[in-house]
Scaffold this motif. Structure first.
Motif, PDB file in Angstrom:
ATOM      1  N   GLU A  71       0.951  -1.317  -0.069  1.00  0.00           N
ATOM      2  CA  GLU A  71      -0.082  -0.031  -0.358  1.00  0.00           C
ATOM      3  C   GLU A  71       0.870   1.319   0.102  1.00  0.00           C
ATOM      4  O   GLU A  71       2.062   1.236  -0.349  1.00  0.00           O
ATOM      5  N   ARG A  72       0.139   2.230  -0.077  1.00  0.00           N
ATOM      6  CA  ARG A  72       0.621   3.688   0.152  1.00  0.00           C
ATOM      7  C   ARG A  72       1.423   4.024   1.633  1.00  0.00           C
ATOM      8  O   ARG A  72       0.810   3.706   2.618  1.00  0.00           O
ATOM      9  N   ARG A  73       2.416   4.760   1.551  1.00  0.00           N
ATOM     10  CA  ARG A  73       3.015   5.367   3.660  1.00  0.00           C
ATOM     11  C   ARG A  73       2.296   6.699   3.123  1.00  0.00           C
ATOM     12  O   ARG A  73       2.856   7.710   2.981  1.00  0.00           O
ATOM     13  N   LEU A 107     -14.523  14.482   4.871  1.00  0.00           N
ATOM     14  CA  LEU A 107     -13.593  14.155   4.107  1.00  0.00           C
ATOM     15  C   LEU A 107     -11.472  13.639   4.917  1.00  0.00           C
ATOM     16  O   LEU A 107     -12.437  14.069   6.603  1.00  0.00           O
ATOM     17  N   TYR A 108     -11.404  13.057   4.357  1.00  0.00           N
ATOM     18  CA  TYR A 108      -9.868  12.353   5.349  1.00  0.00           C
ATOM     19  C   TYR A 108      -8.894  13.392   4.158  1.00  0.00           C
ATOM     20  O   TYR A 108      -9.397  13.789   3.008  1.00  0.00           O
ATOM     21  N   ALA A 109      -7.984  13.764   4.729  1.00  0.00           N
ATOM     22  CA  ALA A 109      -7.069  14.139   4.425  1.00  0.00           C
ATOM     23  C   ALA A 109      -5.887  13.318   5.126  1.00  0.00           C
ATOM     24  O   ALA A 109      -5.382  13.072   6.178  1.00  0.00           O
ATOM     25  N   SER A 115      -1.293   0.051  -7.972  1.00  0.00           N
ATOM     26  CA  SER A 115      -2.264   0.743  -8.543  1.00  0.00           C
ATOM     27  C   SER A 115      -2.976   0.230  -8.320  1.00  0.00           C
ATOM     28  O   SER A 115      -3.091  -1.292  -7.764  1.00  0.00           O
ATOM     29  N   HIS A 116      -4.658   0.686  -8.289  1.00  0.00           N
ATOM     30  CA  HIS A 116      -5.096   0.260  -7.611  1.00  0.00           C
ATOM     31  C   HIS A 116      -7.013   1.639  -7.711  1.00  0.00           C
ATOM     32  O   HIS A 116      -6.240   2.362  -8.272  1.00  0.00           O
ATOM     33  N   ARG A 117      -7.993   0.201  -7.809  1.00  0.00           N
ATOM     34  CA  ARG A 117      -8.887   2.190  -7.822  1.00  0.00           C
ATOM     35  C   ARG A 117     -10.332   1.778  -6.857  1.00  0.00           C
ATOM     36  O   ARG A 117     -10.589   0.914  -6.187  1.00  0.00           O
ATOM     37  N   HIS A 118     -10.238   2.853  -6.254  1.00  0.00           N
ATOM     38  CA  HIS A 118     -12.088   2.796  -5.282  1.00  0.00           C
ATOM     39  C   HIS A 118     -12.879   3.759  -5.871  1.00  0.00           C
ATOM     40  O   HIS A 118     -12.728   4.848  -6.337  1.00  0.00           O
ATOM     41  N   THR A 119     -14.369   3.693  -5.077  1.00  0.00           N
ATOM     42  CA  THR A 119     -15.531   4.926  -5.547  1.00  0.00           C
ATOM     43  C   THR A 119     -14.591   5.820  -5.221  1.00  0.00           C
ATOM     44  O   THR A 119     -15.613   7.266  -5.430  1.00  0.00           O
ATOM     45  N   GLY A 141      -1.456   4.551  -9.621  1.00  0.00           N
ATOM     46  CA  GLY A 141      -0.491   4.025  -8.707  1.00  0.00           C
ATOM     47  C   GLY A 141       0.343   4.736  -8.861  1.00  0.00           C
ATOM     48  O   GLY A 141       0.401   6.252  -9.971  1.00  0.00           O
ATOM     49  N   HIS A 142       1.120   4.848  -8.497  1.00  0.00           N
ATOM     50  CA  HIS A 142       2.798   6.238  -7.890  1.00  0.00           C
ATOM     51  C   HIS A 142       4.027   5.238  -8.255  1.00  0.00           C
ATOM     52  O   HIS A 142       4.550   4.362  -7.259  1.00  0.00           O
ATOM     53  N   GLY A 143       5.235   6.055  -9.397  1.00  0.00           N
ATOM     54  CA  GLY A 143       6.662   5.871  -8.747  1.00  0.00           C
ATOM     55  C   GLY A 143       7.028   7.205  -8.279  1.00  0.00           C
ATOM     56  O   GLY A 143       6.188   8.066  -8.618  1.00  0.00           O
ATOM     57  N   MET A 180       0.055  16.067  -0.607  1.00  0.00           N
ATOM     58  CA  MET A 180      -0.669  15.775   0.353  1.00  0.00           C
ATOM     59  C   MET A 180      -2.529  15.195  -0.411  1.00  0.00           C
ATOM     60  O   MET A 180      -2.359  15.260  -1.161  1.00  0.00           O
ATOM     61  N   ASP A 181      -3.039  14.284   0.517  1.00  0.00           N
ATOM     62  CA  ASP A 181      -4.080  13.367  -0.691  1.00  0.00           C
ATOM     63  C   ASP A 181      -5.162  14.152   0.934  1.00  0.00           C
ATOM     64  O   ASP A 181      -5.142  14.293   1.408  1.00  0.00           O
ATOM     65  N   ILE A 182      -6.378  14.316  -0.859  1.00  0.00           N
ATOM     66  CA  ILE A 182      -7.265  14.378   0.572  1.00  0.00           C
ATOM     67  C   ILE A 182      -8.270  13.537  -0.196  1.00  0.00           C
ATOM     68  O   ILE A 182      -8.368  13.335  -2.518  1.00  0.00           O
TER      69      ILE A 182
HETATM   70  O1  GTQ Z   1      -2.276   7.804  -2.881  1.00  0.00           O
HETATM   71  O2  GTQ Z   1      -3.593   6.728  -3.781  1.00  0.00           O
HETATM   72  O3  GTQ Z   1      -4.264   8.504   1.443  1.00  0.00           O
HETATM   73  O4  GTQ Z   1      -6.089   5.486  -2.246  1.00  0.00           O
HETATM   74  C1  GTQ Z   1      -5.635   7.060   1.034  1.00  0.00           C
HETATM   75  C2  GTQ Z   1      -5.856   6.494   0.048  1.00  0.00           C
HETATM   76  C3  GTQ Z   1      -3.864   7.860  -0.890  1.00  0.00           C
HETATM   77  C4  GTQ Z   1      -3.374   6.943  -2.961  1.00  0.00           C
HETATM   78  C5  GTQ Z   1      -4.080   8.120   0.610  1.00  0.00           C
HETATM   79  C6  GTQ Z   1      -5.602   6.403  -1.442  1.00  0.00           C
HETATM   80  C7  GTQ Z   1      -4.064   7.019  -1.543  1.00  0.00           C
END
Ligand code: GTQ
Length: 372
Positions: free
Chosen positions: A72-74, A98-100, A113-117, A156-158, A168-170
């Protein structure tokens, strides 16, 4: 509504209330004051997190967690202390909807890589050289860029750069959870292979200024990334005119293919507060999460003073009075993520201006942040 009186405390009523519980029924007369309070009473509280703490904890996390090991992500999220008793999704609520989080990726790492609603957006805090693969294109990220990943898009990230990168993720995780709309799917390959040229969206759209004529049909996230250089230019242009009394020089990221917010359920904008700028106070139904991209100052939220410096994050819950002041000798830049589109969609948006005392709250106390 009639005053609550001893009628509610009478044994007859109390016994009845208790009796119907066994049938999974509830008495409205008992519940209505909590359900329909006079104005919003969000569980989220105003709060502020210091950059030094976040940066240190993210670096510590690199010793503990790797995307390879954990799949998963850090990311470390902003847990609003107002939700601690609400399980399990209170764990990850920054505001009611909201989540951040802050996320750190090291050179050479890959977040699968993944996907979600849930809808996601990112604001790049520090570094360069990392990319997010969304809709088949690698979108490279630099400080100040704003990215959108609306629901159900693979991402997904690289990282091809030299140094750790933080953003920052929101996401609208609490909103989607409450609506029981959560779907999640991991990709069949670790990091999706690109199928389009790098930075395809941002290059074709020039940061959202234009729309290629072949793209006249609305799309969910045609721009992909709004580059800092273009955002800065737009802010400079606006600064020749009068600032908004509540938000300073503020520009919102939009989707040029449909004219709506860049992400369907969350809005995002940048606010420039010039030196000495002191906004008037107002409150609104939508909640907001702020990141201090540049500068120094304070915000007064419900009479409490929150001092901020570059890198900090803070929350303005629903219906909280707030105003912002730049105390530095340079511009202050605030990134704001909020749930205005959710509130507007459900006809819940209201705003009220603070009329007393020239539009400024009395400062009653100062918030003391948790430091290292
Ligand atoms: O980077 O795709 O903080 O899927 C929470 C869920 C980041 C991400 C988050 C996620 C991601």
């Amino acid at each position: 509504m009639a005053e609550r009186n001893s009628f509610f405390d009478s044994p007859e009523v109390q016994n009845f209330n208790k009796d119907i519980q066994q049938y999974n029924l509830g008495p409205l007369w008992n519940a209505i004051p909590d359900l329909m309070h006079k104005q919003p009473t969000p569980e989220a509280v105003p709060y502020l997190w210091k950059w030094e703490v976040l940066e240190k904890k993210l670096h510590e996390a690199t010793q503990i967690f790797t995307p390879e090991r954990g799949g998963e992500r850090r990311a470390i999220y902003f847990q609003n202390p107002g939700f601690k008793s609400r399980q399990p999704w209170g764990w990850a609520s920054t505001t009611n909807t909201l989540y951040a989080a802050v996320q750190l990726i090291l050179p050479g790492e890959a977040a699968p890589s993944h996907r979600h609603t849930q809808n996601a957006m990112r604001f790049i805090t520090k570094g360069s050289g990392a990319f997010s693969t969304v809709q088949g294109q690698r979108i490279f990220m630099e400080e100040g860029d704003y990215l959108t990943t609306p629901g159900w898009l693979w991402h997904g990230h690289g990282h091809e750069g030299e140094r750790p990168m933080i953003w920052m993720d929101i996401l609208d995780i609490p909103f989607v959870y409450a609506s029981a709309g959560t779907f999640f799917e991991p990709h069949s390959v670790q990091l999706e292979k690109p199928s389009l040229p790098d930075n395809y969206g941002p290059r074709r759209y020039r940061g959202g200024m234009v729309r290629p004529i072949s793209d006249r049909i609305p799309q969910i996230a045609p721009v992909g990334s709004y580059k800092w250089a273009q955002t800065e230019m737009a802010l400079d242009g606006l600064s020749d005119f009068e600032p908004d009394p509540y938000d300073g020089f503020a520009i919102e990221y939009v989707n040029p293919s449909n004219g709506a917010t860049a992400n369907p359920t969350m809005a995002a904008w940048i606010q420039k507060l010039p030196t000495g700028f002191s906004s008037k106070a107002h409150r609104h139904t939508n909640s907001a999460i702020y990141h201090v991209f540049k500068g120094e100052g304070y915000s007064v939220i419900n009479g409490v003073q929150y001092h901020w410096t570059k890198g900090d994050f803070f929350v303005i819950p629903n219906w909280a009075w707030h105003e912002h002041v730049n105390t530095s000798n340079d511009d202050a830049l605030l990134f704001c993520a909020n749930d205005l589109p959710i509130m507007e969609t459900f006809h819940l948006q209201k705003e009220e201006r603070y009329e007393q005392n020239g539009g400024h709250q009395e400062i009653k106390s100062e918030f003391i942040p948790v430091l290292l």
